[in-house]
Scaffold this motif. Structure first.
Motif: not given
Length: 307
Positions: A120-121, A109-118, A86-94
């Motif tokens: 680099q997106a 970010l919360p532990a279940h989210i990969d900060e680097q993936a976010v 969901e976070l990556l989808a938001l970034i794509d829209r932005l």
């Protein structure tokens, strides 16, 4: 020429980050007005996931300063259980939104989210934190890039305090991607001799005692005292650590840096306070980056329209 009167001036000059930040913000506000005359208003999208108290404060301060300089802020707040998808989808829209000049995802970010993936997106042109690997690589090669805000702010403070930095030995304590590494790159560009000290360095204190300029960014309260410092050095304390203490039976917390200011200020020429030093500069430089991103995107769009 340095603005300091003497390399062993006592007490240490207080490097006023608040005053310097006001000057940066005034420059940004003027740039925003000029861009508005061309029909463009910079927009900063701020994304906050979770309820971390410190992050809440940081986001509130960033949004307030954006309004102050005329940048439109777009807040996106989510509960901590937001999924990475969901976070990556938001970034794509932005990324695709022409009204958004810059994207800032508040860390951690919360532990279940990969900060680097976010990180680099985010498209590099809207990466106003300057964390994307493309911006990081461009910085090290001396190419145009969005520069991480804290190191940029530190450099502004150093130039205003010392003038020309050519030939000075700068020691950066800490090698994070957010502060330590980009700080070293900027100091190299300013023609300093640069040493990075980290947890595996041998006799770190002896290395630091050689520094004309010290940048402390390790996140350990009061780790660096006078025994680590050269007389007459200029010290930039990036650390922001909240410690607990009891005074007259009253329990309280306060913010301190990575430098033991009580001992350091009797020895060094100039020192940033905590708070009131680097912190205000970080937010001011975020506004600067948002303006630069908006200007670059506007010119790019204009060039494509003429092609």
């Amino acid at each position: 020429m340095s603005t300091l009167e003497s390399p062993q001036r006592s007490p240490a000059r207080r490097i006023d980050g608040k005053a310097c930040a006001e000057r940066v913000l005034a420059e940004v506000a003027e740039g925003v007005r000029q861009l508005a005359s061309e029909g463009v208003t910079p927009g900063l999208a701020v994304v906050l996931v979770g309820e971390d108290p410190a992050s809440q404060v940081y986001v509130r301060n960033k949004v307030r300063q954006a309004h102050t300089v005329g940048i439109r802020s777009l807040e996106h707040r989510f509960d901590a259980d937001l999924s990475q998808a969901e976070l990556l989808a938001l970034i794509d829209r932005l990324n695709r939104d022409p009204e958004v000049s810059g994207i800032l995802v508040q860390l951690p970010l919360p532990a279940h989210i990969d900060e680097q993936a976010v990180i680099q997106a985010i498209v590099p042109a809207k990466d106003v934190d300057g964390f994307h690997c493309e911006n990081a690589g461009a910085l090290w090669q001396g190419l145009p890039a969005l520069i991480p805000c804290t190191p940029m702010g530190c450099m502004r403070l150093l130039h205003e305090t010392c003038g020309d930095l050519t030939g000075k030995h700068a020691v950066v304590v800490g090698r994070s991607n957010i502060v330590g590494k980009p700080m070293a790159a900027l100091l190299l560009q300013a023609n300093c001799t640069v040493t990075l000290v980290h947890s595996r360095s041998r006799d770190a204190a002896a290395i630091c005692r050689q520094a004309d300029i010290m940048v402390a960014a390790v996140g350990r309260p009061g780790m660096i005292d006078a025994t680590w410092l050269k007389p007459g050095a200029v010290v930039i304390d990036v650390g922001i650590n909240r410690i607990e203490e009891t005074h007259d039976g009253e329990h309280r917390t306060r913010l301190v840096g990575d430098v033991d200011h009580a001992s350091a200020e009797r020895l060094v020429a100039a020192l940033t306070p905590v708070p009131g030093g680097v912190g205000p500069m970080t937010i001011a430089c975020l506004m600067h980056n948002t303006l630069i991103a908006a200007r670059t995107l506007h010119r790019r769009a204009a060039s494509l329209a003429m092609a």
